[in-house]
Design a protein around this motif. Structure first.
Motif, PDB file in Angstrom:
ATOM      1  N   THR A 137      -7.374   5.090  -4.821  1.00 30.36           N
ATOM      2  CA  THR A 137      -6.143   4.448  -4.848  1.00 30.36           C
ATOM      3  C   THR A 137      -6.183   4.155  -3.439  1.00 30.36           C
ATOM      4  O   THR A 137      -6.102   5.294  -2.363  1.00 30.36           O
ATOM      5  CB  THR A 137      -4.570   5.464  -5.317  1.00 30.36           C
ATOM      6  OG1 THR A 137      -5.208   5.747  -6.888  1.00 30.36           O
ATOM      7  CG2 THR A 137      -3.580   4.225  -5.199  1.00 30.36           C
ATOM      8  N   ASN A 185      -9.501   8.778  -7.814  1.00 28.52           N
ATOM      9  CA  ASN A 185      -9.055   7.070  -8.736  1.00 28.52           C
ATOM     10  C   ASN A 185      -9.530   5.877  -7.894  1.00 28.52           C
ATOM     11  O   ASN A 185      -8.853   5.358  -7.725  1.00 28.52           O
ATOM     12  CB  ASN A 185      -8.258   7.059  -9.091  1.00 28.52           C
ATOM     13  CG  ASN A 185      -7.429   7.894 -10.037  1.00 28.52           C
ATOM     14  OD1 ASN A 185      -8.749   8.323 -11.165  1.00 28.52           O
ATOM     15  ND2 ASN A 185      -6.283   8.311 -10.475  1.00 28.52           N
ATOM     16  N   ASP A 222       6.153   4.767  -2.420  1.00 25.26           N
ATOM     17  CA  ASP A 222       5.685   3.689  -3.511  1.00 25.26           C
ATOM     18  C   ASP A 222       6.380   2.607  -3.093  1.00 25.26           C
ATOM     19  O   ASP A 222       6.939   2.489  -4.163  1.00 25.26           O
ATOM     20  CB  ASP A 222       4.819   4.224  -4.497  1.00 25.26           C
ATOM     21  CG  ASP A 222       4.436   2.955  -5.445  1.00 25.26           C
ATOM     22  OD1 ASP A 222       4.135   1.698  -5.437  1.00 25.26           O
ATOM     23  OD2 ASP A 222       4.330   3.381  -6.748  1.00 25.26           O
ATOM     24  N   HIS A 259       3.246  10.578 -10.570  1.00 22.35           N
ATOM     25  CA  HIS A 259       3.804   9.039 -10.986  1.00 22.35           C
ATOM     26  C   HIS A 259       2.963   8.189 -10.713  1.00 22.35           C
ATOM     27  O   HIS A 259       2.425   7.357 -10.800  1.00 22.35           O
ATOM     28  CB  HIS A 259       4.492   9.631  -9.390  1.00 22.35           C
ATOM     29  CG  HIS A 259       5.000   8.324  -8.862  1.00 22.35           C
ATOM     30  ND1 HIS A 259       5.462   7.316  -8.812  1.00 22.35           N
ATOM     31  CD2 HIS A 259       4.139   7.017  -7.596  1.00 22.35           C
ATOM     32  CE1 HIS A 259       5.543   5.491  -8.872  1.00 22.35           C
ATOM     33  NE2 HIS A 259       5.061   6.179  -7.603  1.00 22.35           N
ATOM     34  N   LEU A 260       1.578   9.367  -9.757  1.00 24.84           N
ATOM     35  CA  LEU A 260       0.115   8.543 -10.047  1.00 24.84           C
ATOM     36  C   LEU A 260      -0.312   8.085 -11.603  1.00 24.84           C
ATOM     37  O   LEU A 260      -0.806   7.292 -11.038  1.00 24.84           O
ATOM     38  CB  LEU A 260      -0.542   9.051  -8.765  1.00 24.84           C
ATOM     39  CG  LEU A 260      -0.029   8.743  -7.651  1.00 24.84           C
ATOM     40  CD1 LEU A 260      -0.766   9.859  -6.104  1.00 24.84           C
ATOM     41  CD2 LEU A 260      -0.037   8.016  -6.599  1.00 24.84           C
ATOM     42  N   PHE A 301      -4.318   3.487   0.673  1.00 23.55           N
ATOM     43  CA  PHE A 301      -2.896   4.862   0.776  1.00 23.55           C
ATOM     44  C   PHE A 301      -2.903   4.933   2.425  1.00 23.55           C
ATOM     45  O   PHE A 301      -4.151   4.646   2.799  1.00 23.55           O
ATOM     46  CB  PHE A 301      -3.010   5.730   0.360  1.00 23.55           C
ATOM     47  CG  PHE A 301      -3.347   6.972   0.030  1.00 23.55           C
ATOM     48  CD1 PHE A 301      -3.084   8.184   0.956  1.00 23.55           C
ATOM     49  CD2 PHE A 301      -4.839   7.178  -0.096  1.00 23.55           C
ATOM     50  CE1 PHE A 301      -4.217   9.106   1.891  1.00 23.55           C
ATOM     51  CE2 PHE A 301      -5.725   7.865   0.529  1.00 23.55           C
ATOM     52  CZ  PHE A 301      -5.099   9.024   1.261  1.00 23.55           C
ATOM     53  N   MET A 337       1.015  -1.154  -0.124  1.00 18.96           N
ATOM     54  CA  MET A 337      -0.199   0.106  -0.106  1.00 18.96           C
ATOM     55  C   MET A 337       0.709   1.750   0.257  1.00 18.96           C
ATOM     56  O   MET A 337       1.933   1.369   0.756  1.00 18.96           O
ATOM     57  CB  MET A 337      -0.780   0.035   1.171  1.00 18.96           C
ATOM     58  CG  MET A 337      -1.706   1.459   1.566  1.00 18.96           C
ATOM     59  SD  MET A 337      -3.170   1.115   2.879  1.00 18.96           S
ATOM     60  CE  MET A 337      -4.179  -0.276   1.698  1.00 18.96           C
ATOM     61  N   LEU A 338       0.401   2.360  -0.838  1.00 18.41           N
ATOM     62  CA  LEU A 338       0.755   3.608  -0.500  1.00 18.41           C
ATOM     63  C   LEU A 338       0.870   4.105   0.591  1.00 18.41           C
ATOM     64  O   LEU A 338      -0.276   3.536   1.762  1.00 18.41           O
ATOM     65  CB  LEU A 338       0.512   4.540  -2.003  1.00 18.41           C
ATOM     66  CG  LEU A 338       0.857   3.887  -3.130  1.00 18.41           C
ATOM     67  CD1 LEU A 338      -0.208   4.449  -4.198  1.00 18.41           C
ATOM     68  CD2 LEU A 338       1.551   3.627  -3.455  1.00 18.41           C
ATOM     69  N   HIS A 348       1.875   4.962 -12.467  1.00 13.17           N
ATOM     70  CA  HIS A 348       1.770   3.889 -11.723  1.00 13.17           C
ATOM     71  C   HIS A 348       0.076   3.351 -11.631  1.00 13.17           C
ATOM     72  O   HIS A 348       0.441   2.299 -10.990  1.00 13.17           O
ATOM     73  CB  HIS A 348       3.115   3.910 -11.036  1.00 13.17           C
ATOM     74  CG  HIS A 348       4.349   3.986 -11.552  1.00 13.17           C
ATOM     75  ND1 HIS A 348       5.309   2.471 -11.803  1.00 13.17           N
ATOM     76  CD2 HIS A 348       5.369   5.740 -11.564  1.00 13.17           C
ATOM     77  CE1 HIS A 348       6.364   3.881 -13.026  1.00 13.17           C
ATOM     78  NE2 HIS A 348       6.078   5.038 -12.018  1.00 13.17           N
ATOM     79  N   HIS A 349      -0.579   3.967 -11.073  1.00 15.35           N
ATOM     80  CA  HIS A 349      -1.496   3.378  -9.633  1.00 15.35           C
ATOM     81  C   HIS A 349      -2.947   4.747 -11.572  1.00 15.35           C
ATOM     82  O   HIS A 349      -3.543   5.566 -10.842  1.00 15.35           O
ATOM     83  CB  HIS A 349      -1.209   4.248  -8.794  1.00 15.35           C
ATOM     84  CG  HIS A 349      -0.371   3.700  -8.207  1.00 15.35           C
ATOM     85  ND1 HIS A 349      -0.696   2.793  -7.930  1.00 15.35           N
ATOM     86  CD2 HIS A 349       0.767   4.505  -7.727  1.00 15.35           C
ATOM     87  CE1 HIS A 349       0.292   1.767  -6.805  1.00 15.35           C
ATOM     88  NE2 HIS A 349       1.184   2.845  -7.514  1.00 15.35           N
ATOM     89  N   LEU A 353      -5.554  10.875  -5.637  1.00 14.77           N
ATOM     90  CA  LEU A 353      -5.709   9.273  -4.514  1.00 14.77           C
ATOM     91  C   LEU A 353      -7.417   9.235  -4.527  1.00 14.77           C
ATOM     92  O   LEU A 353      -7.717   8.290  -3.842  1.00 14.77           O
ATOM     93  CB  LEU A 353      -5.050   9.778  -2.906  1.00 14.77           C
ATOM     94  CG  LEU A 353      -3.399   9.637  -3.348  1.00 14.77           C
ATOM     95  CD1 LEU A 353      -2.109   9.681  -2.165  1.00 14.77           C
ATOM     96  CD2 LEU A 353      -2.971   8.100  -3.820  1.00 14.77           C
ATOM     97  N   GLY A 407      -6.112   5.493 -13.021  1.00 13.57           N
ATOM     98  CA  GLY A 407      -7.965   5.735 -12.441  1.00 13.57           C
ATOM     99  C   GLY A 407      -8.743   6.265 -13.817  1.00 13.57           C
ATOM    100  O   GLY A 407      -8.196   6.595 -14.410  1.00 13.57           O
TER     101      GLY A 407
END
Length: 216
Positions: free
Chosen positions: A25, A23, A57, A71-72, A27, A1-2, A75-76, A20, A78
């Motif tokens: 995500t 999306n 991360d 970065h999100l 964390f 988990m972030l 790599h993540h 975050l 949504g």
């Protein structure tokens, strides 16, 4: 988990929280403050200026809010299009990100820092220059909004604009001559990820050095 190191009242922490939340995500928010000295120590070691937010991360550490959003997006991803796929649109998004960080946030922080230095007797020149910088940024943004269209929410623009306009309007209210910008701020504050940031920050409003208005 972030893991995100930051504080719920911090504008730049909001900038990392909004994508975050948008999306969905997973964390963990690791609050940086007197009650969590280990978190503050980590940030001091992770960032050259000892500033947050800092994103962890896996084995990767990302500093600076704009880089965290990038970065999100990479790599993540949504449903929220943080960075447009079209390179030309992405350039516009990155341009506006710098406008909001450098000229809205930068100007409001000049005034706020004057109060942080001396809450009862802030340097009048710093307050004046901060407010005049905001008015100039407001005028530019009003003209830009009149001639251009914004990308779909939630993008890097949203992440930068929401916290900066939220706090900037507390320092120097957006004037009646900038109706597009005022409407844009209201639109941002109605977005669920931004609503969550605003609500989570309410217990800390007494910390706003110039004094928080009884609104928003």
């Amino acid at each position: 988990m972030l893991a995100l190191y930051g504080h719920p009242f911090s504008a730049y922490t909001w900038k990392a929280l909004i994508p975050l939340y948008a999306n969905g995500t997973p964390f963990e928010l690791r609050e940086v403050g007197p009650d969590h000295p280990a978190h503050a120590e980590f940030v001091q070691a992770a960032h050259p200026g000892g500033k947050f937010p800092v994103l962890i991360d896996g084995d990767t550490t990302v500093i600076e809010a704009t880089a965290i959003v990038e970065h999100l997006a990479l790599h993540h991803p949504g449903p929220a299009p943080l960075i447009p796929a079209d390179p030309a649109q992405a350039t516009v998004v990155r341009m506006l990100d710098r406008v909001f960080d450098n000229y809205v946030m930068g100007s409001l922080m000049r005034a706020v820092n004057a109060y942080l230095a001396d809450r009862d007797n802030p340097d009048p020149d710093d307050v004046r220059l901060g407010k005049s910088g905001l008015r100039r940024a407001y005028e530019w943004l009003e003209a830009w909004l009149g001639a251009n269209s914004l990308p779909a929410h939630v993008s890097l623009v949203t992440c930068a604009a929401a916290p900066s306009l939220f706090y900037a309007d507390w320092v120097e209210p957006i004037p009646a001559e900038c109706p597009r910008l005022a409407a844009f701020r209201a639109e941002l504050l109605a977005l669920p990820p931004v609503v969550r940031c605003v609500d989570d920050a309410r217990p800390y409003r007494h910390l706003f050095p110039p004094g928080a208005p009884d609104r928003d």
